[in-house]
Enzyme design. Structure first.
Site, PDB file in Angstrom:
ATOM      1  N   ASN A   1       0.816  -1.220   0.000  1.00 49.89           N
ATOM      2  CA  ASN A   1       0.000   0.000   0.000  1.00 49.89           C
ATOM      3  C   ASN A   1       0.852   1.273   0.000  1.00 49.89           C
ATOM      4  OD1 ASN A   1      -2.342   1.442   0.018  1.00 49.89           O
ATOM      5  ND2 ASN A   1      -2.936   0.941   2.129  1.00 49.89           N
TER       6      ASN A   1
ATOM      7  N   HIS B   1     -14.751  -5.133  10.326  1.00 48.45           N
ATOM      8  CA  HIS B   1     -14.368  -3.826  10.878  1.00 48.45           C
ATOM      9  C   HIS B   1     -15.594  -2.974  11.159  1.00 48.45           C
ATOM     10  CE1 HIS B   1      -9.993  -3.227   9.391  1.00 48.45           C
ATOM     11  NE2 HIS B   1     -10.201  -4.482   9.721  1.00 48.45           N
TER      12      HIS B   1
ATOM     13  N   ARG C   1     -13.885  -6.149  14.961  1.00 44.94           N
ATOM     14  CA  ARG C   1     -12.924  -5.148  15.424  1.00 44.94           C
ATOM     15  C   ARG C   1     -13.670  -3.820  15.547  1.00 44.94           C
ATOM     16  NH1 ARG C   1      -7.920  -2.328  12.124  1.00 44.94           N
ATOM     17  NH2 ARG C   1      -9.496  -0.767  11.703  1.00 44.94           N
TER      18      ARG C   1
ATOM     19  N   TYR D   1      -7.264   6.900  13.464  1.00 37.90           N
ATOM     20  CA  TYR D   1      -7.091   5.682  12.681  1.00 37.90           C
ATOM     21  C   TYR D   1      -8.364   4.825  12.716  1.00 37.90           C
ATOM     22  CZ  TYR D   1      -6.225   0.984  11.405  1.00 37.90           C
ATOM     23  OH  TYR D   1      -6.374  -0.231  10.804  1.00 37.90           O
TER      24      TYR D   1
ATOM     25  N   ASP E   1      -7.530  -2.207  17.317  1.00 39.44           N
ATOM     26  CA  ASP E   1      -6.216  -1.943  16.714  1.00 39.44           C
ATOM     27  C   ASP E   1      -5.710  -0.578  17.186  1.00 39.44           C
ATOM     28  OD1 ASP E   1      -3.993  -1.718  15.111  1.00 39.44           O
ATOM     29  OD2 ASP E   1      -5.046  -2.113  13.215  1.00 39.44           O
TER      30      ASP E   1
ATOM     31  N   HIS F   1      -2.764   0.557  16.306  1.00 37.51           N
ATOM     32  CA  HIS F   1      -1.999   1.039  15.145  1.00 37.51           C
ATOM     33  C   HIS F   1      -0.718   1.775  15.558  1.00 37.51           C
ATOM     34  CE1 HIS F   1      -1.971   1.893  10.729  1.00 37.51           C
ATOM     35  NE2 HIS F   1      -2.669   0.785  10.751  1.00 37.51           N
TER      36      HIS F   1
ATOM     37  N   GLU G   1      -4.324  -5.061  19.208  1.00 38.09           N
ATOM     38  CA  GLU G   1      -3.371  -5.174  18.088  1.00 38.09           C
ATOM     39  C   GLU G   1      -2.396  -4.002  18.050  1.00 38.09           C
ATOM     40  OE1 GLU G   1      -5.462  -5.630  14.402  1.00 38.09           O
ATOM     41  OE2 GLU G   1      -3.799  -4.797  13.251  1.00 38.09           O
TER      42      GLU G   1
ATOM     43  N   GLU H   1       1.453  -7.065  11.309  1.00 39.70           N
ATOM     44  CA  GLU H   1       1.013  -6.888   9.917  1.00 39.70           C
ATOM     45  C   GLU H   1       2.090  -6.193   9.084  1.00 39.70           C
ATOM     46  OE1 GLU H   1      -2.557  -4.575  10.661  1.00 39.70           O
ATOM     47  OE2 GLU H   1      -1.613  -2.837   9.746  1.00 39.70           O
TER      48      GLU H   1
ATOM     49  N   ARG I   1       0.464 -11.631  12.989  1.00 39.11           N
ATOM     50  CA  ARG I   1      -0.351 -11.096  11.892  1.00 39.11           C
ATOM     51  C   ARG I   1       0.367 -11.018  10.546  1.00 39.11           C
ATOM     52  NH1 ARG I   1      -4.711  -8.938  11.672  1.00 39.11           N
ATOM     53  NH2 ARG I   1      -4.280  -6.856  10.844  1.00 39.11           N
TER      54      ARG I   1
ATOM     55  N   HIS J   1      -3.322 -10.441   8.597  1.00 39.40           N
ATOM     56  CA  HIS J   1      -3.767  -9.152   8.053  1.00 39.40           C
ATOM     57  C   HIS J   1      -4.639  -9.413   6.821  1.00 39.40           C
ATOM     58  CE1 HIS J   1      -2.166  -5.028   6.361  1.00 39.40           C
ATOM     59  NE2 HIS J   1      -3.330  -4.879   6.971  1.00 39.40           N
TER      60      HIS J   1
ATOM     61  N   ASP K   1      -6.370  -3.378   1.275  1.00 37.95           N
ATOM     62  CA  ASP K   1      -5.202  -3.156   0.411  1.00 37.95           C
ATOM     63  C   ASP K   1      -4.474  -4.461   0.092  1.00 37.95           C
ATOM     64  OD1 ASP K   1      -4.813  -2.185   3.309  1.00 37.95           O
ATOM     65  OD2 ASP K   1      -2.768  -2.718   2.757  1.00 37.95           O
TER      66      ASP K   1
ATOM     67  N   GLU L   1      -8.525 -11.622   9.326  1.00 40.70           N
ATOM     68  CA  GLU L   1      -9.185 -10.325   9.110  1.00 40.70           C
ATOM     69  C   GLU L   1      -9.889 -10.330   7.754  1.00 40.70           C
ATOM     70  OE1 GLU L   1      -6.409  -7.086   8.938  1.00 40.70           O
ATOM     71  OE2 GLU L   1      -7.956  -5.572   9.265  1.00 40.70           O
TER      72      GLU L   1
ATOM     73  N   TRP M   1       2.191   6.386  12.617  1.00 37.61           N
ATOM     74  CA  TRP M   1       0.856   6.203  12.048  1.00 37.61           C
ATOM     75  C   TRP M   1       0.499   4.738  12.094  1.00 37.61           C
ATOM     76  CZ3 TRP M   1      -1.704   3.567   8.114  1.00 37.61           C
ATOM     77  CH2 TRP M   1      -3.080   3.928   7.973  1.00 37.61           C
TER      78      TRP M   1
HETATM   79  O1  KDG Z   1      -1.984  -0.472   4.480  1.00 39.41           O
HETATM   80  C1  KDG Z   1      -2.307  -0.188   5.788  1.00 39.41           C
HETATM   81  C2  KDG Z   1      -3.576  -0.904   6.222  1.00 39.41           C
HETATM   82  O2  KDG Z   1      -3.610  -2.208   5.755  1.00 39.41           O
HETATM   83  C3  KDG Z   1      -3.664  -0.900   7.702  1.00 39.41           C
HETATM   84  O3  KDG Z   1      -3.774   0.406   8.147  1.00 39.41           O
HETATM   85  C4  KDG Z   1      -4.857  -1.717   8.154  1.00 39.41           C
HETATM   86  O4  KDG Z   1      -4.016  -1.819  10.397  1.00 39.41           O
HETATM   87  C5  KDG Z   1      -4.724  -2.272   9.528  1.00 39.41           C
HETATM   88  C6  KDG Z   1      -5.514  -3.458   9.820  1.00 39.41           C
HETATM   89  O5  KDG Z   1      -5.364  -3.971  10.929  1.00 39.41           O
HETATM   90  O6  KDG Z   1      -6.262  -3.890   8.957  1.00 39.41           O
HETATM   91 MG    MG Z   2      -3.735  -3.292  11.983  1.00 41.68          MG
END
Ligand code: KDG
Ligand code: MG
Length: 417
Positions: A53, A138, A163, A175, A225, A227, A251, A277, A298, A327, A331, A354, A417
């Protein structure tokens, strides 16, 4: 090693399996996807996902300029040797671009061999270990109320695991919270700048899960998550604060470059942890797994060197009772999802998968035989991984540059991020 080698006990003859062409296909049916198509003399072809991505063209070039010339004339049945050639032989090892490119080749070869054998891919891995693959969807909302309604909608659709993410007062574009129909973070040519506040976030997340348990009861599996936004001690506090709501997992609670950080979280909490991931190798996860600092790994097929490498990672994780939780955001293309579902159907230490729905355009470009039923995904029985590409349709969706956002604190400091 080439196709003139003696015939070997594998699907088809060596001549049938000779690689005669390999092409990289870039398409954007709603978001960018990179796909590798490998063709053999028999006419049987295989597909591998190569999508990274926001950095798609780096992998496309790695494949087209540096990998494809090495594939022509090789025996598609030599999956392990090709993996070793591209990893061990290349001198430059690991890293997301390299491992995504290797994954694309690897998955395409598994697809070819399974098709030549006339078997669904899971059968080549060792056969079925379960009837279906538990998935999580999600749910997200601008606030707790909306997030809880969304969780309810997932439960109505049959999901057994969800999630949940919600807006954070004072945080611009947190996020995981959608603004359109679905959450798609890579939304502009240059990164969108988001603003992050850890205190506001740490305040709202336990309230979200208190509400979700009150509204939806004890049986639904809930995930969250972070993140990578927290420091180790903040992550420990959140994991402890969430204990009463019995999460399936928390996560990416803190960035995992410093794997010892997870010892701190473990000391303070029994909330299960999922990580990886962004990992692309077994080496990224080695200490976390050996020291039993995580519960779910993941790292997935497309970003971690394909089935050949992730199988090694999963076996290593199994020794430590760590389960898989691949994951599967949008994307990762349907090609990755198809391969992942065959892997999930086989892998003994499966945890969860996921699953975000792709757009109709994406599903049309990548016809597939996996189906969602009663909270689980089921891979098909077609030979190979069961995902194809409609190249004529793919050509109608040309590449559009998009990058992932970045996060800053209110004072401008760059954050994870
Ligand atoms: O490319 C980034 C995404 O796949 C990510 O932000 C998604 O964290 C993510 C998830 O757990 O699906
Ligand atoms: Mg994630």
């Amino acid at each position: 090693m080439n196709a003139s080698a003696p015939d070997e006990g594998c699907a088809g003859s060596v001549r049938d399996r000779e690689i005669v062409a390999a092409r990289v296909i870039v398409t954007c049916p709603g978001r960018n996807f990179v796909t590798l198509k490998i063709e053999t003399r028999s006419g049987v072809y295989g597909l591998g996902d190569a999508t990274l991505n926001g950095r798609e063209l780096a992998v496309a070039s790695y494949l087209a300029d540096h990998v494809v010339p090495n594939l022509i004339g090789r025996d598609a049945g030599r999956i392990e040797d090709t993996w070793q050639f591209l990893y061990r032989g290349a001198y430059w090892r690991r890293g997301p671009v390299t491992m995504t490119a290797i994954a694309a080749v690897d998955v395409a070869l598994w697809d070819i061999v399974a098709k030549l054998a006339g078997m669904p891919l899971y059968q080549l891995l060792g056969g079925r270990s379960r009837e279906g693959v538990l998935v999580y969807g999600h749910a997200n909302g601008r606030d707790i109320e909306e997030a809880s309604e969304q969780v309810g909608r997932y439960i109505e659709k049959g999901f057994r695991a969800v999630r949940a993410q919600c807006g954070v007062p004072g945080v611009h574009k947190p996020y995981g919270v959608a603004r359109g129909k679905a959450y798609e973070p890579a939304e502009s040519e240059l990164p969108v700048e988001t603003v992050w506040s850890t205190p506001a976030y740490l305040n709202v997340v336990p309230q979200l899960f208190e509400r979700l348990r009150a509204d939806h009861g004890p049986d639904i599996e809930l995930l969250h998550d972070v993140h990578h936004r927290l420091t180790p001690i903040e992550a420990a506090r959140l994991a402890r604060d969430l204990e009463p709501y019995r999460l399936f997992w928390l996560e990416d609670a803190t960035p995992a470059e410093n794997q010892r950080a997870f010892e701190l979280i473990r000391r303070h909490s029994v909330t299960p942890l999922a990580v990886g991931e962004v990992f692309n190798s077994i080496w990224d996860a080695k200490h976390l797994i050996e020291a039993q600092l995580i519960d779910f790994i993941r790292a997935t097929i497309v970003h971690a060197g394909g089935i050949t490498h992730v199988r090694r990672l999963a076996d290593f994780a199994a020794l430590h009772q760590v389960r898989t939780g691949f994951h599967g955001a949008t994307d990762l293309s349907p090609v990755c999802m198809g391969a992942a579902l065959h892997f999930d159907t086989w892998v003994p230490n499966f945890g969860i998968q996921e699953y975000m729905f792709h757009t109709e355009e994406t599903d049309a470009v990548f016809p597939h035989d996996y189906v969602f039923r009663e909270g689980r995904l089921h891979c098909g029985e077609r030979p190979g991984h069961g995902v194809d590409i409609d190249e004529a349709l793919a050509r109608k969706f040309p590449y559009r540059p998009k990058q992932l956002p970045v996060a800053r604190l209110a004072d401008g400091t760059m954050w994870d991020w």
